[in-house]
Design an enzyme around this catalytic site. Structure first.
Site, PDB file in Angstrom:
ATOM      1  N   ASN A   1     -33.895  49.575   9.523  1.00 39.75           N
ATOM      2  CA  ASN A   1     -34.899  50.553   9.089  1.00 39.75           C
ATOM      3  C   ASN A   1     -36.070  50.458  10.063  1.00 39.75           C
ATOM      4  OD1 ASN A   1     -36.871  52.041   7.814  1.00 39.75           O
ATOM      5  ND2 ASN A   1     -37.095  50.645   6.063  1.00 39.75           N
ATOM      6  N   TRP A   2     -36.159  51.444  10.927  1.00 43.99           N
ATOM      7  CA  TRP A   2     -37.186  51.381  11.984  1.00 43.99           C
ATOM      8  C   TRP A   2     -38.571  51.768  11.477  1.00 43.99           C
ATOM      9  CZ3 TRP A   2     -34.733  53.809  17.051  1.00 43.99           C
ATOM     10  CH2 TRP A   2     -33.579  53.080  17.365  1.00 43.99           C
ATOM     11  N   LYS A   3     -38.641  52.319  10.267  1.00 40.58           N
ATOM     12  CA  LYS A   3     -39.921  52.765   9.688  1.00 40.58           C
ATOM     13  C   LYS A   3     -40.626  53.714  10.668  1.00 40.58           C
ATOM     14  CE  LYS A   3     -39.944  48.641   6.929  1.00 40.58           C
ATOM     15  NZ  LYS A   3     -40.681  47.614   6.203  1.00 40.58           N
TER      16      LYS A   3
ATOM     17  N   GLU B   1     -41.946  51.115   0.213  1.00 38.36           N
ATOM     18  CA  GLU B   1     -43.130  51.748   0.815  1.00 38.36           C
ATOM     19  C   GLU B   1     -43.264  53.185   0.327  1.00 38.36           C
ATOM     20  OE1 GLU B   1     -42.114  50.663   4.838  1.00 38.36           O
ATOM     21  OE2 GLU B   1     -42.543  48.580   4.315  1.00 38.36           O
TER      22      GLU B   1
ATOM     23  N   SER C   1     -37.572  40.476   5.257  1.00 35.95           N
ATOM     24  CA  SER C   1     -37.674  39.387   6.235  1.00 35.95           C
ATOM     25  C   SER C   1     -36.320  38.777   6.604  1.00 35.95           C
ATOM     26  CB  SER C   1     -38.651  38.311   5.743  1.00 35.95           C
ATOM     27  OG  SER C   1     -39.957  38.855   5.618  1.00 35.95           O
TER      28      SER C   1
ATOM     29  N   GLY D   1     -35.910  45.406   8.600  1.00 35.16           N
ATOM     30  CA  GLY D   1     -37.058  46.147   9.126  1.00 35.16           C
ATOM     31  C   GLY D   1     -37.449  45.614  10.487  1.00 35.16           C
ATOM     32  N   GLY D   2     -38.467  44.774  10.503  1.00 35.81           N
ATOM     33  CA  GLY D   2     -39.055  44.272  11.749  1.00 35.81           C
ATOM     34  C   GLY D   2     -38.055  43.801  12.791  1.00 35.81           C
TER      35      GLY D   2
ATOM     36  N   GLY E   1     -41.718  42.412   5.312  1.00 36.46           N
ATOM     37  CA  GLY E   1     -42.716  42.334   6.378  1.00 36.46           C
ATOM     38  C   GLY E   1     -43.625  41.120   6.272  1.00 36.46           C
TER      39      GLY E   1
ATOM     40  N   GLU F   1     -34.582  44.747  -2.325  1.00 36.85           N
ATOM     41  CA  GLU F   1     -35.660  44.352  -1.425  1.00 36.85           C
ATOM     42  C   GLU F   1     -36.860  43.887  -2.239  1.00 36.85           C
ATOM     43  OE1 GLU F   1     -35.162  46.247   2.674  1.00 36.85           O
ATOM     44  OE2 GLU F   1     -36.299  47.643   1.455  1.00 36.85           O
TER      45      GLU F   1
ATOM     46  N   HIS G   1     -37.306  53.517  -0.811  1.00 35.10           N
ATOM     47  CA  HIS G   1     -37.844  52.287  -0.212  1.00 35.10           C
ATOM     48  C   HIS G   1     -39.179  51.953  -0.879  1.00 35.10           C
ATOM     49  CE1 HIS G   1     -39.723  49.613   2.687  1.00 35.10           C
ATOM     50  NE2 HIS G   1     -38.501  49.321   3.098  1.00 35.10           N
TER      51      HIS G   1
HETATM   52  P1  PGA Z   1     -38.624  43.563   6.990  1.00 38.47           P
HETATM   53  O1  PGA Z   1     -38.450  44.976   6.248  1.00 38.47           O
HETATM   54  O2  PGA Z   1     -37.247  43.160   7.473  1.00 38.47           O
HETATM   55  O3  PGA Z   1     -39.577  43.843   8.109  1.00 38.47           O
HETATM   56  O4  PGA Z   1     -39.153  42.609   5.981  1.00 38.47           O
HETATM   57  C1  PGA Z   1     -37.350  45.251   5.421  1.00 38.47           C
HETATM   58  C2  PGA Z   1     -37.443  46.660   4.877  1.00 38.47           C
HETATM   59  O5  PGA Z   1     -38.554  47.115   4.562  1.00 38.47           O
HETATM   60  O6  PGA Z   1     -36.416  47.358   4.739  1.00 38.47           O
END
Ligand code: PGA
Length: 257
Positions: free
Chosen positions: A15-17, A103, A219, A240-241, A179, A173, A101
């Protein structure tokens, strides 16, 4: 690492956001294609921002890698300024779409009900929804977070025919792990994944629920991926990251092979 006990196909998604311009996306995908071994035994999905979908789909078109979006609207088309439909995503060769998600839930008012409408619309357009659920830190510490997660699963997937269930991926999640560099321990994650599987059995029955993939996200890094993916009900990762960097994402994918 091979998980001989598992019959479900592992799915690792990035997930590149809101990161990567088209040129940056191209550089990342080219880097990945150089680093990755043959990944055709699992599902690898890249979820760039809308603007880079087309270019990324083009770059991976001769590989087993698939492309997904990070959100969509439930209507097919219409006067919905700023929105994107499932048909439009299919048009740029998306196969998956992340829905609900945390967010989107926390910052943009997404609810179980809107996720449900989107999931149904995605399935009608042959897009596989990756439906995200998870508790906040406050919910884990002060409330019955198990009931919260069960409710998220039931409401987000209500009214979907059991025959379509296997197309759905659920992503657990925990919001406190996203993050933050603080992942759920494999045991904590496995406990919730088993709980989610029980909810899926209640919704769709044993046969279908047993084949549904449940990803862990929050994470996930090269140094914890193998242990998380080794848990019996963890069928993949939503990253994500660490998916923004070719070496790190490759290492996570290799942990799932
Ligand atoms: P993260 O994000 O790996 O940076 O914790 C995961 C996500 O939001 O899907």
């Amino acid at each position: 690492m091979k998980h001989l006990m598992k019959t479900r196909r592992t799915i690792i998604a990035g997930n590149w956001k809101m990161f990567k311009t088209v040129n940056e996306a191209e550089a990342l995908v080219k880097g990945l294609l150089l680093e990755l071994p043959d990944v055709s035994s699992i599902d690898v999905v890249l979820c760039p921002p809308f603007t880079a979908l087309s270019r990324v789909a083009d770059l991976v078109s001769n590989t087993s890698i698939r492309v997904g979006a990070q959100d969509m609207h439930w209507e097919k088309e219409g006067a919905f300024t700023g929105e994107i439909s499932a048909t439009m995503l299919r048009d740029v060769y998306c196969r998956y779409v992340i829905l609900g998600h945390s967010e989107r839930r926390q910052l943009f008012g997404e609810t179980n009900e809107s996720v449900n409408r989107k999931a149904k619309a995605a399935l009608s357009a042959s897009l596989r929804p990756i439906v995200c659920v998870g508790e906040t830190l406050d919910e884990r510490e002060k409330k019955d977070f198990r009931a919260i997660i069960t409710r998220q699963v039931k409401e987000s997937l209500a009214g979907i025919p059991a025959e379509q269930a296997e197309e759905i991926v659920v992503a657990y999640e925990p919001v406190w792990a996203i993050g933050t560099g603080r992942n759920a321990t494999p045991a904590q994650a496995q406990e919730v994944h088993a709980l989610i599987r029980t909810s899926l059995v209640a919704l769709f029955g044993d046969k279908y629920a047993g084949n549904m993939r449940i990803q862990y996200g929050g994470s996930v890094k090269p140094n914890n991926a193998a242990e998380l993916l080794g848990q019996p009900d963890i069928d993949g990762a939503l990253v994500g990251g660490a998916s923004l960097e070719a070496r790190a994402f490759t290492a996570i994918i290799k942990a799932g092979l």
